[in-house]
Design an enzyme around this catalytic site. Structure first.
Site, mmCIF file in Angstrom:
data_model
loop_
_atom_site.group_PDB
_atom_site.id
_atom_site.type_symbol
_atom_site.label_atom_id
_atom_site.label_comp_id
_atom_site.label_asym_id
_atom_site.label_seq_id
_atom_site.Cartn_x
_atom_site.Cartn_y
_atom_site.Cartn_z
ATOM 1 N N SER A 39 0.853 -1.187 0.000
ATOM 2 C CA SER A 39 0.000 0.000 0.000
ATOM 3 C C SER A 39 0.890 1.239 0.000
ATOM 4 O O SER A 39 2.067 1.177 0.354
ATOM 5 C CB SER A 39 -0.893 0.017 1.240
ATOM 6 O OG SER A 39 -0.160 0.409 2.392
ATOM 7 N N ASP A 40 0.332 2.369 -0.420
ATOM 8 C CA ASP A 40 1.033 3.616 -0.163
ATOM 9 C C ASP A 40 0.825 3.958 1.305
ATOM 10 O O ASP A 40 0.062 3.299 2.022
ATOM 11 C CB ASP A 40 0.537 4.725 -1.084
ATOM 12 C CG ASP A 40 1.615 5.769 -1.351
ATOM 13 O OD1 ASP A 40 2.517 5.923 -0.508
ATOM 14 O OD2 ASP A 40 1.563 6.434 -2.395
ATOM 15 N N TRP A 41 1.507 4.980 1.765
ATOM 16 C CA TRP A 41 1.554 5.314 3.193
ATOM 17 C C TRP A 41 0.146 5.476 3.775
ATOM 18 O O TRP A 41 -0.547 6.449 3.495
ATOM 19 C CB TRP A 41 2.346 6.596 3.391
ATOM 20 C CG TRP A 41 2.629 6.940 4.822
ATOM 21 C CD1 TRP A 41 1.727 7.270 5.782
ATOM 22 C CD2 TRP A 41 3.911 6.991 5.445
ATOM 23 N NE1 TRP A 41 2.362 7.531 6.970
ATOM 24 C CE2 TRP A 41 3.703 7.371 6.795
ATOM 25 C CE3 TRP A 41 5.212 6.767 5.014
ATOM 26 C CZ2 TRP A 41 4.747 7.534 7.698
ATOM 27 C CZ3 TRP A 41 6.260 6.925 5.910
ATOM 28 C CH2 TRP A 41 6.024 7.302 7.238
ATOM 29 N N GLY A 42 -0.267 4.484 4.563
ATOM 30 C CA GLY A 42 -1.551 4.560 5.248
ATOM 31 C C GLY A 42 -2.763 4.441 4.351
ATOM 32 O O GLY A 42 -3.897 4.680 4.797
#
Length: 743
Positions: free
Chosen positions: A279-282
């Site tokens: 995933s991208d950050w969060g």
């Protein structure tokens, strides 16, 4: 000889297959020993305590969780000392599964290269691959296994700050650059000491956010997605990319992180991707803010079922996935598939054989001080500069110039030249490591040339108190160089701008200096296309220098004085005004196309602005001139299983050697769906000495003529085509027609 080569390749293939089977067996054996908590640990990534690029999840128990095998990966941990320290904690876990260390190594590590968009302006695939190779060598020597690059998003809207991180607006050029960057990062094979895993991002269509606003929604047809936005991702996969990262945006109402069509159907299904998706950050947790998931538990459910394997920083898997499995909502097979993909990469990297193989301080010291890396950065920076204007041969400057005034807020910057997404190492003094533009000019000119300096103004704000000093300084000089633009942190993630004009009073400073009557050269430092109409119309010479990295000052000086003849071409269209955005060269024709710039009556046009851009895609000047002649086609009719050879003569008609980026465009005149007015389908960067000629050849095949029809079938339809050879998308030098016939 050919038979020997064939046998060798066959044996290497057998060896690679056996090696992969061995790894798969090891992965399966390890998986059988793991608890559900340990499996989820492999799907969990935390940041270190420094250099965060998003909101940090506060976890004071991080070290203990590593010892328990509950964390499988970390980012923002740099240096052999720190990566070894964390890895030692992982070796205290029950199964001793090593950690993966990731980092945003976007355009260099210690040795900073130009911004990716600037590198794209070079159209030099070998140089771009070398830049990624240098970055990988330095990063791997510093304990990094994995870079969150390349970004291969197509960017047609310069308001979006992250255009600086990609290759521009064109699918063909973007695909070639994506392939080159993956090859550069990963090298010969994963597991080599100078190789890092590439992470292709952001999957998918992140560059098409509404209004050019970061993290914003995307709404597009499936045909547009397949034909324009996905090909660079497929090219990166074909290059062997180890990992993919999903994107923050929703696409057609479904967040990409929870989008099974993207991740299950296309990436892991049709494309048979065997690596893992992070995933991208969060972004898993952010599906709650999207209004797509009720809470973190539902977000975890959506992400794992859609195909997101690793959770970066949201803790959605960490605290919810086991319960979802226990409830029977998530199959353990889905979890095992994700874990298997991650463990396989750890084995391929050789981390199970030696968890500390990338944590050798002696190799780190040697790699970070390799002088060849600076040479590569200098050459890349030179190739990235685009000459936009050069009236009256203002450039190159004469080395016998007596007095030069160097004016502007960028002249004596050091760290800013690294641009956005530069890796900052705490032990490096960047005022000594980076060559400022002032230092570069001082390095270049002789003792007989006097350099004068005035700042003039800041990048932003309306203070003109420094104008008088700047004008007085300019009046003392034989030539004036003005260095202006946007701050290095005005382009990048979360740096969308509604107004992309030159900020502050910088263009007023240009007007004041131009009024002195002195010859003026303007350097524009930026991470995106800017609007600077007065400067473009009135100043005799303009160089677009982007942000060029460690060797910025030397590269700019070399171009200013002609020691390097600029060869860059724009990878994005430059608008006249923000109101034209989004603007790109390969648009569709309308039923009422404007006949010319002055045609506004009931046609697709603005009544207050020309339709054409200020500077078109593919545009860039040289200190020499090139002549195109003698276009020949090997045939004017082909069947779908045949090819056409296109050839012509390119001649350097100037007085100095130079490089020309020759561009081949095609137009499908009539199709079952509307086709673009022209499309880049090939290019070559050719170096010629003064007076030298060369025959340039291209091949047109079925693949170059194909597109997605209204049934989403990849087809080449029989019909009439136009082939165009040009020095930019708006400056076509040679044209001819041919026909694709039915077989």
């Amino acid at each position: 000889m050919k038979r020997v080569t064939t046998i060798t390749l066959f044996m290497l293939s057998l060896f690679a297959s056996a090696q992969q089977q061995s790894i798969d067996q090891k992965v399966n054996d390890l998986l059988k020993k793991m608890t559900i908590e340990e499996k989820i640990g492999q799907l969990t990534q935390y940041t270190g305590d420094n250099q965060a690029t998003g909101p940090i999840t506060i976890n004071p128990n991080k070290q203990n969780e590593i010892k328990q095998g509950l964390i499988g990966s970390m980012l923002n941990v740099i240096g052999t000392k720190y990566t070894r320290g964390y890895q030692e904690l992982a070796m205290q876990s029950r199964l001793k599964i090593p950690l993966l260390f990731g980092q945003d190594v976007i355009h260099g590590f210690k040795t900073t290269f130009p911004l990716p968009l600037a590198e794209a302006a070079s159209w030099d695939l070998a140089a771009i691959e070398l830049g990624a190779r240098v970055a990988a060598t330095e990063a791997a020597a510093s304990g990094i296994h994995w870079t969150f690059a390349p970004m291969v998003d197509i960017g047609r809207d310069p308001r979006w700050g992250r255009v600086m991180e990609g290759a521009g607006e064109d699918t063909y050029l973007g695909s070639k650059i994506a392939y080159a960057r993956v090859k550069g990062f990963q090298g010969a094979k994963l597991g080599d000491l100078n190789s890092v895993m590439a992470c292709v991002k952001h999957f998918a269509a992140y560059g098409a956010g509404v209004g050019g606003r970061d993290y914003n929604s995307v709404d597009m047809s499936e045909r547009m997605l397949l034909e324009t936005y996905l090909p660079p991702f497929k090219a990166a996969l074909d290059a062997g990319a180890a990992t993919f990262m999903n994107s923050f945006n929703d696409i057609n109402g479904i967040p990409a992180t929870g989008n099974a069509h993207l991740q299950r159907d296309i990436l892991k299904g049709k494309w048979n991707f065997q690596g893992f998706v992070v995933s991208d950050w969060g972004s898993i947790g952010e599906m709650v803010a999207h209004g797509y998931s009720k809470d973190l538990k539902e977000a975890a459910y959506s992400a794992i079922t859609a195909g997101s394997d690793m959770d970066m920083e949201s803790n959605a898997y960490r605290y919810n996935l086991a319960q979802l499995v226990k409830e029977g909502r998530v199959s353990i097979d889905l979890v095992d598939d994700a874990v298997r993909r991650i463990l396989r990469k750890k084995y391929e990297l050789g981390l199970f054989d030696d968890p500390y193989k990338y944590s050798d301080p002696k190799r780190e010291e040697k790699a970070l001080s390799n002088p060849e890396h600076r040479k590569a950065a200098l050459e890349m920076a030179e190739k990235s500069i685009v000459l936009l204007k050069n009236e009256n041969q203002t450039l190159p400057l004469s080395k016998s110039t007596k007095t030069i005034a160097f004016i502007g807020p960028m002249v004596k910057e050091y760290k800013a030249n690294m641009g956005f997404w530069a890796v900052e190492l705490p032990e490096v003094n960047y005022d000594k490591w980076v060559v400022s533009q002032w230092d570069g000019l001082q390095n270049k000119v002789g003792k007989n040339t006097k350099l004068l300096y005035a700042k003039g103004c800041d990048v932003t704000g309306d203070n003109k108190d420094g104008f008088a000093e700047a004008v007085a300084t300019a009046k003392q000089a034989d030539v004036v160089i003005l260095s202006i633009g946007e701050r290095h942190d005005m382009s990048g993630e979360a740096k969308s701008r509604s107004d992309i004009h030159l900020p502050g009073v910088q263009e007023d400073l240009v007007k004041a200096i131009q009024a002195t009557g002195k010859p003026v050269v303007v350097l524009i430092n930026a991470g995106r296309p800017l609007v600077f109409n007065w400067t473009a119309d009135n100043v005799p010479a303009v160089l677009y220098t982007w942000w060029l990295g460690t060797e910025a000052g030397n590269a700019i000086a070399n171009v200013l004085f002609g020691d390097y003849n600029p060869s860059g071409k724009l990878p994005m269209t430059f608008p006249r005004e923000v109101g034209q955005v989004p603007i790109y060269y390969n648009h569709f024709s309308t039923g009422r196309p404007a006949k010319d710039e002055n045609s506004t009556n009931y046609v697709s046009a603005y009544i207050d602005l020309k339709n054409s851009p200020k500077f078109p895609f593919g545009y860039g000047l040289s200190y020499t001139t090139f002549d195109y002649s003698g276009l020949k086609l090997s045939s004017t009719k082909i069947k779908s299983n045949e090819t056409i050879k296109v050839s012509f003569q390119l001649k350097n008609t100037g007085k100095v050697a130079g490089e020309e980026v020759v561009q081949l465009y095609l137009k499908d005149k009539f199709g079952s769906v509307v086709r673009p007015v022209l499309e880049l389908k090939d290019f070559q960067k050719v170096k010629l000495n003064a007076g030298e000629s060369k025959t340039i050849e291209f091949t047109i095949d079925k693949e170059k003529l194909s597109f997605y029809n209204n049934k989403l079938e990849w087809v080449a339809e029989p019909g009439d085509f136009e082939v165009m050879i040009g020095t930019s998308s708006a400056d076509i030098k040679l044209r001819s027609d041919f026909e694709l016939t039915a077989n």
